[in-house]
Design a protein around this motif. Structure first.
Motif, short mmCIF file in Angstrom:
data_model
loop_
_atom_site.label_atom_id
_atom_site.label_comp_id
_atom_site.label_asym_id
_atom_site.label_seq_id
_atom_site.Cartn_x
_atom_site.Cartn_y
_atom_site.Cartn_z
N PHE A 33 -43.50 -1.39 -29.46
CA PHE A 33 -42.11 -0.65 -29.03
C PHE A 33 -41.93 0.80 -29.05
N GLY A 34 -41.35 1.50 -28.40
CA GLY A 34 -41.02 2.98 -28.86
C GLY A 34 -39.77 2.84 -29.76
N LEU A 35 -38.59 3.50 -29.22
CA LEU A 35 -37.43 3.42 -30.05
C LEU A 35 -36.59 2.26 -29.56
N GLN A 36 -35.52 1.88 -30.43
CA GLN A 36 -34.64 0.69 -30.36
C GLN A 36 -33.21 1.28 -30.64
N TYR A 37 -32.28 0.87 -29.91
CA TYR A 37 -30.83 1.47 -30.33
C TYR A 37 -29.91 0.22 -29.96
N GLU A 38 -29.01 -0.02 -31.19
CA GLU A 38 -27.90 -1.08 -30.82
C GLU A 38 -27.05 -0.69 -29.50
N LYS A 39 -26.51 -1.71 -28.85
CA LYS A 39 -25.57 -1.68 -27.59
C LYS A 39 -24.30 -1.54 -28.30
N LYS A 95 -34.16 -0.40 -25.41
CA LYS A 95 -35.44 -0.06 -25.80
C LYS A 95 -36.03 1.01 -25.00
N VAL A 96 -36.61 1.82 -25.59
CA VAL A 96 -37.31 3.19 -24.93
C VAL A 96 -38.92 2.55 -25.10
N GLN A 97 -39.54 2.21 -24.20
CA GLN A 97 -40.82 1.89 -24.38
C GLN A 97 -41.82 3.01 -24.60
N SER A 98 -43.11 2.71 -24.88
CA SER A 98 -44.16 3.70 -25.13
C SER A 98 -44.56 4.46 -23.80
N ARG A 99 -45.25 5.55 -23.84
CA ARG A 99 -45.26 6.15 -22.50
C ARG A 99 -46.59 5.48 -21.85
N ILE A 100 -46.44 5.54 -20.55
CA ILE A 100 -47.35 4.82 -19.72
C ILE A 100 -47.75 6.04 -18.55
N LYS A 101 -48.97 6.11 -18.46
CA LYS A 101 -49.43 7.28 -17.54
C LYS A 101 -50.67 6.77 -16.64
#
Length: 368
Positions: free
Chosen positions: A247-253, A266-272
């Motif tokens: 994962f990248g970053l995670q935050y509680e709703k 969740k904010v996933q890792s970069r995809i290029k």
């Protein structure tokens, strides 16, 4: 002058060290050593955080712990060899020569967790803009930053919007404290403190703004559990990774009720994109995947995933590196990789009388 030379002999690597006196070019000493393939593999396992694919390493730099984003581009319209290194409150612009040469620092007006860091020439004037989306407390703020005169200037700040540069255009999605990503993804025309929607970006599958990349009839998409999937243009799944890739970053709703949890966004890792495929970060957790958000990752690597029409072809771009790859950037002939050691610190630095908290920037020769 100290010269280090490398050559291959009988399947082994031969290292030669020569020491010269500059004034009369006299050879003062010369020594050689040979490393077998077995020895090299053992070195890679032991010192993975400092070793990248053989013959490709150009430079490695130890940076402060707070650095977590990297990007490349032409920001002043003059030099092509420019790199951005960012922490949660500052962006630094460097020129790449035999070393990193600092050109400018920019303090981000609203500091916080960087959710996304993007660069691209969205107004087609020959200079790349910086797109940064930041989470500050329960707010999400996106900024567009541009080089004007002799420094960076914020030209637009938009509240409650996620931004991303996608195929040279600017796309957006709304933010909600209770949902995280909320609603449709759309193309955006930014203004100083607001924006105008231009059209909706239609996807064959439901996805958040940072989760996907589309090649023709094929969509690569991060799933909620951290695995990567491939879909066709009708939204039918074609392939899925056997295990989560991190994962990248995670935050509680946010619910407004202290004892009620709706889970995390969740904010996933970069995809290029690269060569009809995508570059992704594969991470291996320290103590089992359920503890990844708490204990971090023991190792990670960059992979190129390409859909062949009947399956996925996976190619390792880097060897496995000790710790977590935080971010990466690709230029025409270089690859920039930011790595955080396991647990976020390097205990060997304490013995050297230096801060053990660090991030390592690897610059690799990269041709594909």
């Amino acid at each position: 002058v100290l010269l280090l030379k490398q050559s291959k002999q009988n399947g082994n690597i031969k290292l030669t060290q020569e020491l010269y006196w500059i004034k009369d070019k006299k050879l003062l000493s010369r020594s050689e050593t040979e490393l077998s393939a077995v020895a090299i593999n053992e070195l890679r396992k032991k010192y993975a955080s400092l070793i990248v694919p053989e013959g490709h390493t150009l430079l490695s730099f130890r940076l402060s712990r707070g650095v977590n984003r990297v990007a490349t581009g032409n920001f002043d319209g003059i030099s092509q060899n420019q790199i951005l290194i960012a922490s949660d409150n500052e962006i630094s612009l460097y020129l790449i020569d035999v070393d990193l040469k600092l050109k400018s620092n920019y303090l981000i007006p609203i500091g916080g967790d960087i959710l996304w860091f993007d660069t691209g020439d969205i107004d087609k004037d020959g200079k790349d803009e910086i797109i940064v989306t930041i989470k500050k407390d329960d707010r999400v703020v996106s900024s567009i930053i541009k080089w004007v005169g002799d420094g960076f200037v914020e030209i637009s700040r938009i509240n409650d919007i996620f931004l991303r540069i996608y195929d040279g255009s600017l796309i957006a999605q709304a933010y909600s404290p209770s949902e995280g990503f909320n609603g449709e993804i759309f193309y955006i025309l930014p203004q100083k403190s607001t924006y105008q929607k231009s059209s909706i970006l239609k996807l064959p599958v439901k996805a958040n703004i940072y989760d996907f990349y589309i090649f023709g009839d094929t969509t690569f998409k991060w799933e909620d559990d951290g695995s990567l999937a491939v879909y066709n243009n009708k939204g039918i799944p074609l392939w899925r990774s056997q295990e989560p890739m991190g994962f990248g970053l995670q935050y509680e709703k946010q619910t407004g009720i202290a004892m009620l949890s709706l889970g995390k966004w969740k904010v996933q890792s970069r995809i290029k994109p690269l060569s009809n495929g995508v570059i992704v970060i594969e991470k291996k957790p320290l103590l089992g995947f359920v503890n990844a958000s708490t204990f971090g990752y023991r190792s990670s690597k960059l992979q190129l995933l390409q859909w062949t029409g009947i399956g996925i072809e996976q190619t390792d771009i880097t060897d496995e590196m000790s710790g977590e790859i935080l971010d990466y950037a690709v230029s025409s002939d270089k690859l920039f990789v930011l790595v955080k050691p396991p647990f976020g610190f390097n205990p060997k630095r304490i013995l050297q009388g230096e801060s053990p908290f660090e991030t390592i920037l690897h610059i690799l020769s990269f041709k594909y």
